[in-house]
Design a protein around this motif. Structure first.
Motif, PDB file in Angstrom:
ATOM      1  N   ASP A  26       0.782  -1.187  -0.009  1.00 40.23           N
ATOM      2  CA  ASP A  26       0.001   0.141  -0.084  1.00 40.23           C
ATOM      3  C   ASP A  26       0.774   1.363   0.058  1.00 40.23           C
ATOM      4  O   ASP A  26       2.035   1.127  -0.236  1.00 40.23           O
ATOM      5  CB  ASP A  26      -1.119  -0.035   1.248  1.00 40.23           C
ATOM      6  CG  ASP A  26      -0.290   0.085   2.477  1.00 40.23           C
ATOM      7  OD1 ASP A  26       0.777   0.388   2.775  1.00 40.23           O
ATOM      8  OD2 ASP A  26      -1.235  -0.341   3.761  1.00 40.23           O
ATOM      9  N   ALA A  50     -10.435  -7.479  -1.341  1.00 38.64           N
ATOM     10  CA  ALA A  50     -10.815  -6.083  -1.391  1.00 38.64           C
ATOM     11  C   ALA A  50      -9.746  -5.383  -0.827  1.00 38.64           C
ATOM     12  O   ALA A  50      -8.936  -5.576  -0.004  1.00 38.64           O
ATOM     13  CB  ALA A  50     -12.172  -5.924  -0.461  1.00 38.64           C
ATOM     14  N   LEU A  51      -9.751  -4.023  -1.581  1.00 39.41           N
ATOM     15  CA  LEU A  51      -8.796  -2.776  -1.023  1.00 39.41           C
ATOM     16  C   LEU A  51      -9.729  -1.596  -0.789  1.00 39.41           C
ATOM     17  O   LEU A  51     -10.549  -1.192  -1.875  1.00 39.41           O
ATOM     18  CB  LEU A  51      -7.813  -2.692  -2.078  1.00 39.41           C
ATOM     19  CG  LEU A  51      -6.749  -3.915  -2.426  1.00 39.41           C
ATOM     20  CD1 LEU A  51      -5.899  -3.741  -3.500  1.00 39.41           C
ATOM     21  CD2 LEU A  51      -5.845  -4.168  -0.836  1.00 39.41           C
ATOM     22  N   ASP A  52      -9.085  -0.729  -0.226  1.00 36.61           N
ATOM     23  CA  ASP A  52      -9.703   0.603   0.085  1.00 36.61           C
ATOM     24  C   ASP A  52      -9.136   1.463  -0.849  1.00 36.61           C
ATOM     25  O   ASP A  52      -8.075   1.019  -1.682  1.00 36.61           O
ATOM     26  CB  ASP A  52      -9.425   1.047   1.417  1.00 36.61           C
ATOM     27  CG  ASP A  52     -10.029   0.554   2.404  1.00 36.61           C
ATOM     28  OD1 ASP A  52     -11.132   0.067   2.688  1.00 36.61           O
ATOM     29  OD2 ASP A  52      -9.409   0.520   3.792  1.00 36.61           O
ATOM     30  N   PRO A  53      -9.817   2.433  -1.578  1.00 35.80           N
ATOM     31  CA  PRO A  53      -9.371   3.244  -2.624  1.00 35.80           C
ATOM     32  C   PRO A  53      -8.110   4.049  -2.019  1.00 35.80           C
ATOM     33  O   PRO A  53      -7.786   4.325  -0.963  1.00 35.80           O
ATOM     34  CB  PRO A  53     -10.373   4.425  -2.906  1.00 35.80           C
ATOM     35  CG  PRO A  53     -11.703   3.584  -2.341  1.00 35.80           C
ATOM     36  CD  PRO A  53     -11.377   2.886  -1.005  1.00 35.80           C
ATOM     37  N   GLY A  54      -7.236   3.934  -3.002  1.00 33.00           N
ATOM     38  CA  GLY A  54      -5.859   4.699  -2.816  1.00 33.00           C
ATOM     39  C   GLY A  54      -4.755   4.199  -3.684  1.00 33.00           C
ATOM     40  O   GLY A  54      -5.156   3.314  -4.640  1.00 33.00           O
ATOM     41  N   TYR A  56      -1.515   2.017  -4.662  1.00 31.25           N
ATOM     42  CA  TYR A  56      -0.769   0.824  -4.315  1.00 31.25           C
ATOM     43  C   TYR A  56       0.293   0.565  -5.348  1.00 31.25           C
ATOM     44  O   TYR A  56       0.519   1.180  -6.274  1.00 31.25           O
ATOM     45  CB  TYR A  56      -1.863  -0.341  -4.599  1.00 31.25           C
ATOM     46  CG  TYR A  56      -2.910  -0.349  -3.505  1.00 31.25           C
ATOM     47  CD1 TYR A  56      -2.767  -1.137  -2.265  1.00 31.25           C
ATOM     48  CD2 TYR A  56      -4.121   0.502  -3.968  1.00 31.25           C
ATOM     49  CE1 TYR A  56      -3.820  -0.793  -1.413  1.00 31.25           C
ATOM     50  CE2 TYR A  56      -4.971   0.564  -2.681  1.00 31.25           C
ATOM     51  CZ  TYR A  56      -4.809   0.017  -1.559  1.00 31.25           C
ATOM     52  OH  TYR A  56      -5.874   0.186  -0.568  1.00 31.25           O
ATOM     53  N   GLU A  83      -3.535   3.435  -8.940  1.00 30.90           N
ATOM     54  CA  GLU A  83      -4.748   3.950  -8.167  1.00 30.90           C
ATOM     55  C   GLU A  83      -5.783   2.776  -8.258  1.00 30.90           C
ATOM     56  O   GLU A  83      -6.287   2.427  -9.408  1.00 30.90           O
ATOM     57  CB  GLU A  83      -5.488   5.337  -8.775  1.00 30.90           C
ATOM     58  CG  GLU A  83      -4.730   6.476  -8.447  1.00 30.90           C
ATOM     59  CD  GLU A  83      -4.518   6.707  -6.771  1.00 30.90           C
ATOM     60  OE1 GLU A  83      -5.665   6.660  -6.397  1.00 30.90           O
ATOM     61  OE2 GLU A  83      -3.458   7.209  -6.368  1.00 30.90           O
ATOM     62  N   SER A  85      -9.686   2.675  -7.420  1.00 29.13           N
ATOM     63  CA  SER A  85     -10.830   3.845  -6.990  1.00 29.13           C
ATOM     64  C   SER A  85     -12.282   2.806  -6.704  1.00 29.13           C
ATOM     65  O   SER A  85     -13.049   3.631  -6.191  1.00 29.13           O
ATOM     66  CB  SER A  85     -11.083   4.775  -8.191  1.00 29.13           C
ATOM     67  OG  SER A  85     -11.539   4.070  -9.417  1.00 29.13           O
ATOM     68  N   ASP A  86     -12.358   1.760  -6.935  1.00 29.01           N
ATOM     69  CA  ASP A  86     -13.396   1.125  -6.496  1.00 29.01           C
ATOM     70  C   ASP A  86     -13.255  -0.592  -6.693  1.00 29.01           C
ATOM     71  O   ASP A  86     -11.958  -0.923  -6.611  1.00 29.01           O
ATOM     72  CB  ASP A  86     -14.618   1.261  -7.794  1.00 29.01           C
ATOM     73  CG  ASP A  86     -14.132   1.018  -9.334  1.00 29.01           C
ATOM     74  OD1 ASP A  86     -13.050   0.020  -9.093  1.00 29.01           O
ATOM     75  OD2 ASP A  86     -14.431   1.704 -10.130  1.00 29.01           O
ATOM     76  N   ALA A  87     -14.424  -1.275  -6.124  1.00 28.81           N
ATOM     77  CA  ALA A  87     -14.138  -2.669  -5.992  1.00 28.81           C
ATOM     78  C   ALA A  87     -13.815  -3.405  -7.135  1.00 28.81           C
ATOM     79  O   ALA A  87     -14.140  -4.748  -7.238  1.00 28.81           O
ATOM     80  CB  ALA A  87     -15.206  -3.226  -4.940  1.00 28.81           C
TER      81      ALA A  87
END
Length: 107
Positions: A26, A50-54, A56, A83, A85-87
Motif C-alpha cells: 500500500d 478487497a482494497l480501500d481506494p488509494g 498501491y 490507483e 478507485s472502486d471494487a
C-alpha cells in the motif's frame, strides 16, 4: 479471488516470464501480498479480495529473472504505482525486456 492480478511477458523471447517474485504494497509500504509468476507468467492470488481506494504498488524482482538466464539487464526491479478507485478487478500486466518495460491496465 484477489482484487489485483498480474501477468509478465518477456518481450525479448515472446514468452511468459516464469519465476519473477512480485509483491503488492500500500502507500505506506505495508506488504499486502506476494507471489511468484507461474509457467504462464501469471500471479492470480496477489493480496486481498478487497482494497480501500488509494495508491498501491507492485514490485517485480526482474534482476534475478534475467540473471538466471545469464542475461544483463538495466532494471533489477520494476515498480508500478497505480490507483484503486472502486471494487473492480485490477489486472496490471508487465511487458518486459532486458532494457525496457511497459505496462497498462488490463482486463
Amino acid at each position: 479471488m484477489s482484487l489485483i492480478t498480474t501477468h509478465v511477458l518477456d518481450s525479448s523471447t515472446g514468452s511468459p516470464a516464469r519465476g519473477i517474485a512480485v509483491s503488492l504494497t500500500d502507500a505506506t509500504g505495508e506488504q499486502l501480498g506476494a507471489g511468484v509468476t507461474d509457467a504462464d507468467g501469471r500471479v492470480s492470488q496477489l493480496g486481498p479480495e478487497a482494497l480501500d481506494p488509494g495508491t498501491y504498488r507492485l514490485r517485480f524482482i526482474t534482476g534475478e529473472y534475467f540473471a538466471s538466464r545469464n542475461q544483463e539487464t538495466f532494471f533489477p526491479e520494476v515498480l508500478i504505482a497505480f490507483e484503486v478507485s472502486d471494487a473492480a478487478h485490477y489486472h496490471v500486466p508487465l511487458l518486459l525486456s532486458p532494457f525496457a518495460y511497459s505496462t497498462y491496465r488490463g482486463s
